[in-house]
Design a protein around this motif. Structure first.
Motif, PDB file in Angstrom:
ATOM      1  N   LEU A  96      26.880  42.257  32.325  1.00 44.56           N
ATOM      2  CA  LEU A  96      28.032  42.557  33.163  1.00 44.56           C
ATOM      3  C   LEU A  96      28.878  41.302  33.296  1.00 44.56           C
ATOM      4  O   LEU A  96      28.348  40.183  33.305  1.00 44.56           O
ATOM      5  CB  LEU A  96      27.586  43.004  34.560  1.00 44.56           C
ATOM      6  CG  LEU A  96      26.689  44.232  34.647  1.00 44.56           C
ATOM      7  CD1 LEU A  96      26.183  44.399  36.077  1.00 44.56           C
ATOM      8  CD2 LEU A  96      27.417  45.473  34.176  1.00 44.56           C
ATOM      9  N   ILE A  97      30.188  41.481  33.379  1.00 45.61           N
ATOM     10  CA  ILE A  97      31.059  40.357  33.707  1.00 45.61           C
ATOM     11  C   ILE A  97      31.640  40.605  35.088  1.00 45.61           C
ATOM     12  O   ILE A  97      32.118  41.705  35.394  1.00 45.61           O
ATOM     13  CB  ILE A  97      32.169  40.149  32.649  1.00 45.61           C
ATOM     14  CG1 ILE A  97      32.977  38.894  32.979  1.00 45.61           C
ATOM     15  CG2 ILE A  97      33.061  41.378  32.507  1.00 45.61           C
ATOM     16  CD1 ILE A  97      33.878  38.440  31.858  1.00 45.61           C
ATOM     17  N   MET A  98      31.559  39.603  35.926  1.00 43.72           N
ATOM     18  CA  MET A  98      31.991  39.698  37.314  1.00 43.72           C
ATOM     19  C   MET A  98      33.160  38.764  37.558  1.00 43.72           C
ATOM     20  O   MET A  98      33.127  37.602  37.145  1.00 43.72           O
ATOM     21  CB  MET A  98      30.846  39.313  38.244  1.00 43.72           C
ATOM     22  CG  MET A  98      31.206  39.262  39.718  1.00 43.72           C
ATOM     23  SD  MET A  98      30.123  38.145  40.651  1.00 43.72           S
ATOM     24  CE  MET A  98      30.789  36.537  40.204  1.00 43.72           C
ATOM     25  N   THR A  99      34.190  39.273  38.213  1.00 48.24           N
ATOM     26  CA  THR A  99      35.280  38.443  38.716  1.00 48.24           C
ATOM     27  C   THR A  99      35.321  38.624  40.224  1.00 48.24           C
ATOM     28  O   THR A  99      35.355  39.765  40.714  1.00 48.24           O
ATOM     29  CB  THR A  99      36.629  38.847  38.107  1.00 48.24           C
ATOM     30  OG1 THR A  99      36.557  38.746  36.688  1.00 48.24           O
ATOM     31  CG2 THR A  99      37.737  37.934  38.612  1.00 48.24           C
ATOM     32  N   ALA A 100      35.292  37.522  40.961  1.00 45.65           N
ATOM     33  CA  ALA A 100      35.275  37.588  42.421  1.00 45.65           C
ATOM     34  C   ALA A 100      36.338  36.657  42.992  1.00 45.65           C
ATOM     35  O   ALA A 100      36.601  35.588  42.437  1.00 45.65           O
ATOM     36  CB  ALA A 100      33.903  37.204  42.959  1.00 45.65           C
ATOM     37  N   MET A 101      36.937  37.078  44.091  1.00 54.57           N
ATOM     38  CA  MET A 101      37.894  36.250  44.821  1.00 54.57           C
ATOM     39  C   MET A 101      37.298  35.909  46.179  1.00 54.57           C
ATOM     40  O   MET A 101      36.848  36.799  46.909  1.00 54.57           O
ATOM     41  CB  MET A 101      39.205  37.005  45.014  1.00 54.57           C
ATOM     42  CG  MET A 101      40.238  36.252  45.843  1.00 54.57           C
ATOM     43  SD  MET A 101      41.139  35.015  44.884  1.00 54.57           S
ATOM     44  CE  MET A 101      42.266  36.082  43.973  1.00 54.57           C
ATOM     45  N   ASP A 102      37.266  34.617  46.525  1.00 54.43           N
ATOM     46  CA  ASP A 102      36.765  34.251  47.851  1.00 54.43           C
ATOM     47  C   ASP A 102      37.923  34.188  48.841  1.00 54.43           C
ATOM     48  O   ASP A 102      39.095  34.357  48.490  1.00 54.43           O
ATOM     49  CB  ASP A 102      35.943  32.963  47.812  1.00 54.43           C
ATOM     50  CG  ASP A 102      36.760  31.731  47.438  1.00 54.43           C
ATOM     51  OD1 ASP A 102      37.987  31.731  47.654  1.00 54.43           O
ATOM     52  OD2 ASP A 102      36.163  30.765  46.929  1.00 54.43           O
ATOM     53  N   GLN A 103      37.598  33.930  50.098  1.00 51.85           N
ATOM     54  CA  GLN A 103      38.611  33.994  51.148  1.00 51.85           C
ATOM     55  C   GLN A 103      39.626  32.865  51.070  1.00 51.85           C
ATOM     56  O   GLN A 103      40.698  32.950  51.673  1.00 51.85           O
ATOM     57  CB  GLN A 103      37.923  33.998  52.510  1.00 51.85           C
ATOM     58  CG  GLN A 103      37.119  35.265  52.775  1.00 51.85           C
ATOM     59  CD  GLN A 103      36.462  35.255  54.135  1.00 51.85           C
ATOM     60  OE1 GLN A 103      37.123  35.154  55.161  1.00 51.85           O
ATOM     61  NE2 GLN A 103      35.144  35.364  54.154  1.00 51.85           N
ATOM     62  N   SER A 104      39.325  31.822  50.313  1.00 49.85           N
ATOM     63  CA  SER A 104      40.287  30.737  50.125  1.00 49.85           C
ATOM     64  C   SER A 104      41.261  31.023  48.994  1.00 49.85           C
ATOM     65  O   SER A 104      42.166  30.241  48.732  1.00 49.85           O
ATOM     66  CB  SER A 104      39.541  29.427  49.838  1.00 49.85           C
ATOM     67  OG  SER A 104      38.951  29.451  48.543  1.00 49.85           O
ATOM     68  N   GLY A 105      41.066  32.157  48.284  1.00 47.94           N
ATOM     69  CA  GLY A 105      41.933  32.500  47.170  1.00 47.94           C
ATOM     70  C   GLY A 105      41.451  31.995  45.830  1.00 47.94           C
ATOM     71  O   GLY A 105      42.154  32.129  44.822  1.00 47.94           O
ATOM     72  N   LYS A 106      40.245  31.451  45.769  1.00 47.13           N
ATOM     73  CA  LYS A 106      39.702  30.933  44.512  1.00 47.13           C
ATOM     74  C   LYS A 106      38.955  32.033  43.769  1.00 47.13           C
ATOM     75  O   LYS A 106      38.150  32.757  44.342  1.00 47.13           O
ATOM     76  CB  LYS A 106      38.752  29.768  44.784  1.00 47.13           C
ATOM     77  CG  LYS A 106      38.218  29.112  43.523  1.00 47.13           C
ATOM     78  CD  LYS A 106      37.336  27.912  43.842  1.00 47.13           C
ATOM     79  CE  LYS A 106      36.809  27.267  42.571  1.00 47.13           C
ATOM     80  NZ  LYS A 106      35.958  26.088  42.876  1.00 47.13           N
ATOM     81  N   LYS A 107      39.207  32.128  42.453  1.00 42.09           N
ATOM     82  CA  LYS A 107      38.527  33.115  41.632  1.00 42.09           C
ATOM     83  C   LYS A 107      37.274  32.527  41.000  1.00 42.09           C
ATOM     84  O   LYS A 107      37.234  31.351  40.647  1.00 42.09           O
ATOM     85  CB  LYS A 107      39.450  33.630  40.518  1.00 42.09           C
ATOM     86  CG  LYS A 107      40.346  34.768  40.933  1.00 42.09           C
ATOM     87  CD  LYS A 107      41.029  35.387  39.716  1.00 42.09           C
ATOM     88  CE  LYS A 107      41.871  36.600  40.111  1.00 42.09           C
ATOM     89  NZ  LYS A 107      42.499  37.236  38.929  1.00 42.09           N
TER      90      LYS A 107
END
Length: 253
Positions: free
Chosen positions: A95-106
């Motif tokens: 699986l490939i995962m892309t996540a965004m944290d609350q600071s806006g960093k991917k």
């Protein structure tokens, strides 16, 4: 033809001792020069080895010198060359995962077993789940949720009461972890081509951490996950002990 082997071992003393014995018997080359990589440890080290060698397109044969050995073969020293010659190959996609944290960093990461979201505070997580751009569950109140590959369906997914998925099935298992509302929801089986999106509701109040196998990122706002067919992991098993057989056997233990 004699295979050039790269022996890799976990930090456990039993694995390091096995590596020393095997290198003395069969020799050793760097992974980039090897015809096959032999991983000595448990399933965690096997996943680490697969991630670390995926750019080489070299098959990996595991021997169990760890605690759990679902992805590993039995350990012996004397007949390794014949076992490698007779081994059966399984090819799996991560699986490939892309996540965004609350600071806006991917953040991006690959997962061979699963991508899991877990609450990181005292309150339950609130997740919105979408599949292929359509919201399928407006709110799941839970300790977390995960998306598992067939190869990973007997790991964390199974512990969370998710289904065991046959290795040849083009499906992914979406499984809640300690669901509170809707209480009776047991998850879903999705096509392998599906793109799944988790959105964290009240992320600042109910923080969530996401983990792709053993790589974790905190304070997540949203996560998108899909299968990555461009990446192939080649795993070798002794005849009659491949992933398909292991997945079936696991359901009758």
């Amino acid at each position: 033809m004699t295979k050039r082997i790269a022996f890799l071992a976990s930090d456990a003393r039993v694995a390091q001792t096995a590596r020393e014995a095997l290198v003395a018997r069969y020799g050793h080359v760097a992974p980039r020069d090897a015809d096959v990589v032999v991983a000595l440890g448990g399933d965690g080290f096997m996943l680490h080895t697969l991630h670390g060698t995926q750019h080489l397109n070299t098959p990996v044969y595991g021997m169990n010198r760890g605690t759990i050995g679902f992805l590993m073969n039995a350990y012996t020293e004397t007949d390794l060359m014949s076992r490698l010659a007779e081994a059966e190959e399984e090819v799996i996609n991560p699986l490939i995962m892309t996540a965004m944290d609350q600071s806006g960093k991917k953040h991006e990461a690959l997962a061979i077993n699963e991508v899991s979201l877990l609450r990181a505070g005292p309150q339950a997580a609130r997740l919105r789940i979408g599949v292929d751009g359509r919201v399928r569950m407006a709110e799941l109140v839970c300790d977390g949720a995960l998306l598992a590959t067939p190869a990973g369906s007997t790991a964390y997914n199974y512990s969370a009461h998710g289904p065991i998925v046959p290795i040849g099935a083009d499906v992914l298992a979406l499984t809640p972890i300690a669901a509170f509302r809707p209480r009776r929801w047991r998850g879903a089986l999705l096509p392998k081509r599906a793109q799944v999106r988790f959105e964290v509701i009240e992320a600042d109040k109910r923080p969530v951490i996401v983990s792709a196998d053993s790589v974790a990122f905190p304070d997540i706002d949203w996560v998108e996950i899909r299968s990555e067919p461009k990446v192939e992991h080649r795993i070798l098993f002794d005849p009659g002990h491949g992933l398909e057989e292991r997945l079936i056997s696991e359901q009758f233990t």
